[in-house]
Write a protein that holds these residues in place. Structure first.
Motif, PDB file in Angstrom:
ATOM      1  N   SER A 113      11.311  16.897   3.701  1.00  0.00           N
ATOM      2  CA  SER A 113      10.580  15.692   4.080  1.00  0.00           C
ATOM      3  C   SER A 113       9.130  15.965   4.428  1.00  0.00           C
ATOM      4  CB  SER A 113      11.265  15.015   5.280  1.00  0.00           C
ATOM      5  OG  SER A 113      12.469  14.432   4.891  1.00  0.00           O
ATOM      6  N   ALA A 114       8.856  17.155   4.932  1.00  0.00           N
ATOM      7  CA  ALA A 114       7.485  17.460   5.347  1.00  0.00           C
ATOM      8  C   ALA A 114       6.522  17.491   4.163  1.00  0.00           C
ATOM      9  CB  ALA A 114       7.448  18.798   6.079  1.00  0.00           C
ATOM     10  N   ASN A 115       7.048  17.705   2.938  1.00  0.00           N
ATOM     11  CA  ASN A 115       6.185  17.790   1.757  1.00  0.00           C
ATOM     12  C   ASN A 115       6.551  16.796   0.660  1.00  0.00           C
ATOM     13  OD1 ASN A 115       4.569  20.260   2.518  1.00  0.00           O
ATOM     14  ND2 ASN A 115       6.624  21.157   2.575  1.00  0.00           N
ATOM     15  N   SER A 116       7.593  16.038   0.857  1.00  0.00           N
ATOM     16  CA  SER A 116       8.052  15.128  -0.187  1.00  0.00           C
ATOM     17  C   SER A 116       7.066  13.990  -0.418  1.00  0.00           C
ATOM     18  CB  SER A 116       9.419  14.539   0.198  1.00  0.00           C
ATOM     19  OG  SER A 116       9.798  13.540  -0.731  1.00  0.00           O
ATOM     20  N   PRO A 117       6.698  13.717  -1.669  1.00  0.00           N
ATOM     21  CA  PRO A 117       5.809  12.577  -1.953  1.00  0.00           C
ATOM     22  C   PRO A 117       6.496  11.239  -1.749  1.00  0.00           C
ATOM     23  CG  PRO A 117       6.575  13.566  -3.998  1.00  0.00           C
ATOM     24  CD  PRO A 117       7.048  14.475  -2.899  1.00  0.00           C
ATOM     25  N   LEU A 118       7.812  11.264  -1.522  1.00  0.00           N
ATOM     26  CA  LEU A 118       8.546  10.032  -1.271  1.00  0.00           C
ATOM     27  C   LEU A 118       8.522   9.640   0.202  1.00  0.00           C
ATOM     28  CD1 LEU A 118      10.265   8.006  -2.927  1.00  0.00           C
ATOM     29  CD2 LEU A 118      12.294   9.318  -2.253  1.00  0.00           C
ATOM     30  N   ILE A 142       0.836  -1.201   0.000  1.00  0.00           N
ATOM     31  CA  ILE A 142       0.000   0.000   0.000  1.00  0.00           C
ATOM     32  C   ILE A 142       0.871   1.251   0.000  1.00  0.00           C
ATOM     33  CG2 ILE A 142      -1.645   1.328   1.374  1.00  0.00           C
ATOM     34  CD1 ILE A 142      -2.823  -1.361   2.310  1.00  0.00           C
ATOM     35  N   VAL A 143       1.895   1.258   0.860  1.00  0.00           N
ATOM     36  CA  VAL A 143       2.763   2.431   0.955  1.00  0.00           C
ATOM     37  C   VAL A 143       3.598   2.582  -0.314  1.00  0.00           C
ATOM     38  CG1 VAL A 143       4.649   3.494   2.235  1.00  0.00           C
ATOM     39  CG2 VAL A 143       2.810   2.335   3.467  1.00  0.00           C
ATOM     40  N   THR A 144       4.020   1.466  -0.909  1.00  0.00           N
ATOM     41  CA  THR A 144       4.749   1.531  -2.176  1.00  0.00           C
ATOM     42  C   THR A 144       3.897   2.189  -3.251  1.00  0.00           C
ATOM     43  OG1 THR A 144       5.951  -0.502  -1.622  1.00  0.00           O
ATOM     44  CG2 THR A 144       5.968   0.184  -3.923  1.00  0.00           C
ATOM     45  N   ASP A 145       2.619   1.901  -3.225  1.00  0.00           N
ATOM     46  CA  ASP A 145       1.702   2.530  -4.184  1.00  0.00           C
ATOM     47  C   ASP A 145       1.506   4.013  -3.869  1.00  0.00           C
ATOM     48  OD1 ASP A 145      -0.064   2.494  -6.394  1.00  0.00           O
ATOM     49  OD2 ASP A 145      -1.770   2.325  -5.051  1.00  0.00           O
ATOM     50  N   ASP A 146       1.587   4.371  -2.577  1.00  0.00           N
ATOM     51  CA  ASP A 146       1.376   5.762  -2.175  1.00  0.00           C
ATOM     52  C   ASP A 146       2.493   6.688  -2.649  1.00  0.00           C
ATOM     53  OD1 ASP A 146      -0.996   5.238  -0.876  1.00  0.00           O
ATOM     54  OD2 ASP A 146      -0.052   4.928   1.080  1.00  0.00           O
ATOM     55  N   ILE A 147       3.734   6.271  -2.443  1.00  0.00           N
ATOM     56  CA  ILE A 147       4.868   7.175  -2.655  1.00  0.00           C
ATOM     57  C   ILE A 147       5.159   7.343  -4.140  1.00  0.00           C
ATOM     58  CG2 ILE A 147       5.877   6.574  -0.429  1.00  0.00           C
ATOM     59  CD1 ILE A 147       7.902   4.832  -1.924  1.00  0.00           C
ATOM     60  N   SER A 148       5.842   8.420  -4.449  1.00  0.00           N
ATOM     61  CA  SER A 148       6.248   8.697  -5.826  1.00  0.00           C
ATOM     62  C   SER A 148       7.538   9.502  -5.801  1.00  0.00           C
ATOM     63  CB  SER A 148       5.154   9.462  -6.582  1.00  0.00           C
ATOM     64  OG  SER A 148       4.869  10.686  -5.931  1.00  0.00           O
ATOM     65  N   ALA A 149       8.197   9.540  -6.933  1.00  0.00           N
ATOM     66  CA  ALA A 149       9.478  10.246  -7.016  1.00  0.00           C
ATOM     67  C   ALA A 149       9.273  11.742  -6.866  1.00  0.00           C
ATOM     68  CB  ALA A 149      10.157   9.933  -8.347  1.00  0.00           C
ATOM     69  N   PRO A 150      10.059  12.398  -6.011  1.00  0.00           N
ATOM     70  CA  PRO A 150       9.923  13.841  -5.812  1.00  0.00           C
ATOM     71  C   PRO A 150      10.828  14.613  -6.756  1.00  0.00           C
ATOM     72  CG  PRO A 150      11.452  12.983  -4.216  1.00  0.00           C
ATOM     73  CD  PRO A 150      11.039  11.815  -5.077  1.00  0.00           C
ATOM     74  N   GLY A 151      10.607  15.911  -6.816  1.00  0.00           N
ATOM     75  CA  GLY A 151      11.556  16.781  -7.488  1.00  0.00           C
ATOM     76  C   GLY A 151      12.793  16.963  -6.623  1.00  0.00           C
ATOM     77  N   ILE A 152      13.799  17.601  -7.177  1.00  0.00           N
ATOM     78  CA  ILE A 152      15.056  17.768  -6.443  1.00  0.00           C
ATOM     79  C   ILE A 152      14.838  18.579  -5.173  1.00  0.00           C
ATOM     80  CG2 ILE A 152      17.370  18.767  -6.540  1.00  0.00           C
ATOM     81  CD1 ILE A 152      17.429  18.125  -9.497  1.00  0.00           C
ATOM     82  N   THR A 153      14.083  19.653  -5.264  1.00  0.00           N
ATOM     83  CA  THR A 153      13.860  20.479  -4.082  1.00  0.00           C
ATOM     84  C   THR A 153      12.961  19.775  -3.074  1.00  0.00           C
ATOM     85  OG1 THR A 153      12.025  21.581  -5.231  1.00  0.00           O
ATOM     86  CG2 THR A 153      14.197  22.627  -5.345  1.00  0.00           C
ATOM     87  N   ASP A 154      11.958  19.029  -3.544  1.00  0.00           N
ATOM     88  CA  ASP A 154      11.069  18.308  -2.636  1.00  0.00           C
ATOM     89  C   ASP A 154      11.789  17.205  -1.892  1.00  0.00           C
ATOM     90  OD1 ASP A 154       8.914  19.863  -3.299  1.00  0.00           O
ATOM     91  OD2 ASP A 154       8.189  18.508  -4.868  1.00  0.00           O
ATOM     92  N   TYR A 155      12.819  16.635  -2.512  1.00  0.00           N
ATOM     93  CA  TYR A 155      13.543  15.541  -1.865  1.00  0.00           C
ATOM     94  C   TYR A 155      14.124  15.985  -0.523  1.00  0.00           C
ATOM     95  CZ  TYR A 155      16.811  11.712  -1.110  1.00  0.00           C
ATOM     96  OH  TYR A 155      17.492  10.648  -0.562  1.00  0.00           O
ATOM     97  N   PHE A 156      14.588  17.221  -0.468  1.00  0.00           N
ATOM     98  CA  PHE A 156      15.199  17.728   0.749  1.00  0.00           C
ATOM     99  C   PHE A 156      14.170  18.306   1.725  1.00  0.00           C
ATOM    100  CE2 PHE A 156      18.588  17.933  -2.426  1.00  0.00           C
ATOM    101  CZ  PHE A 156      19.599  17.255  -1.746  1.00  0.00           C
TER     102      PHE A 156
END
Length: 286
Positions: free
Chosen positions: A66-71, A50-64
């Motif tokens: 965590s509070a908003n990263s889709p990953l 379920i969680v694998t389905d939830d997450i997705s690759a973030p942009g470079i700025t989103d990666y750093f």
């Protein structure tokens, strides 16, 4: 005559026997991986899916961030008590093999041809980049657990002798619990692999048989409290490795950023409030 040939080439014989043992271990761990036919009966593995389905690759700025990263699993679910490395690795592997360019399709075809059930009899993939990525998580777990058999051999060999190494590797090859966990998408094979590899590397480091500087850097980056613990063994490590006293201090700044922002996937470059909030939730879950 065959016995004389093998005795005349002891190194090749040992390596061949070890390779055969690892092949047996791999086959046992990859055999019938699609045992549940995609029904996800195990509750823990189902939650991983379920969680694998939830997450997705973030942009470079989103990666750093965590509070908003889709990953970040916590941005999709209230709890996640497992490590993120198996989750991210499975997501990346499934995304590439399901939708990626060449050689993604060729790899799936080859794996299915050798007996890894990645496709149905009609030729459709049994996996995707989301909820059904669990079968690829099982494949990665099987590969890592087979590598654990190798490290068990190396550890026992270095502590005792080659014969003991083969006994240890053989016992681990046929251990039912290891074979069982390799048939689930989860963190157990990953944890066991890194713990076993870490113990062996620690032994090699203590004996001075390895590139000590490289091991030192890996310990700092990947240790659970690497930067904090660095202060505890820095003096001993510097004396042991033979580095200049200023060199590790120069490493610490760069490795701290790497450890906090990339390896840990936290927003260490900015405000740490979100990081501490997520960390607190994780500790509460545990």
């Amino acid at each position: 005559m065959a016995g004389a040939y093998l005795r005349a080439r002891p190194t090749a014989t040992r390596r061949g026997a070890l390779a055969l043992l690892l092949l047996v271990a791999l086959v046992l761990r990859l055999w019938n991986l699609d045992w549940d036919r995609g029904t996800h009966p195990h509750p823990d593995e189902r939650y991983w899916s379920i969680v694998t389905d939830d997450i997705s690759a973030p942009g470079i700025t989103d990666y750093f961030d965590s509070a908003n990263s889709p990953l970040n699993p916590y941005n999709h679910r209230d709890t996640w008590v497992y490590g993120t490395l198996p989750l991210f690795a499975t997501k990346a592997t499934s995304s590439f093999l399901a939708d990626g360019p060449f050689p993604a399709g060729a790899l799936v075809t080859t794996a299915d041809a050798v007996g890894i059930n990645l496709r149905t009899d009609e030729g459709r993939d049994r996996f995707d980049a989301g909820y059904n990525a669990n079968i690829l998580g099982r494949v990665l777990g099987a590969l890592l657990d087979t590598a654990t058999v190798l490290f068990a051999y190396l550890l026992a060999r270095d502590l005792f002798d080659r014969r003991t190494g083969f006994v240890a590797a053989t016992l681990l090859t046929f251990t039912p619990l290891h074979i069982q966990y390799a048939h689930f998408y989860g963190a157990e094979p990953w944890v066991t692999f890194f713990v076993t590899a870490g113990i062996w590397l620690s032994l090699r480091l203590a004996r001075g048989d390895l590139f000590d500087q490289i091991v030192f850097i890996l310990i700092v980056v990947f240790d659970e409290r690497g930067i904090e613990r660095l202060r505890q063994f820095r003096a001993v490590a510097v004396q042991r490795i033979g580095l200049q006293s200023q060199l590790p201090r120069q490493f610490v700044g760069c490795l701290a950023v790497l450890d906090r922002c990339i390896v840990r996937h936290v927003d260490g470059l900015g405000d740490r409030t979100g990081d501490e909030r997520l960390r607190g939730r994780h500790h509460a879950d545990v």
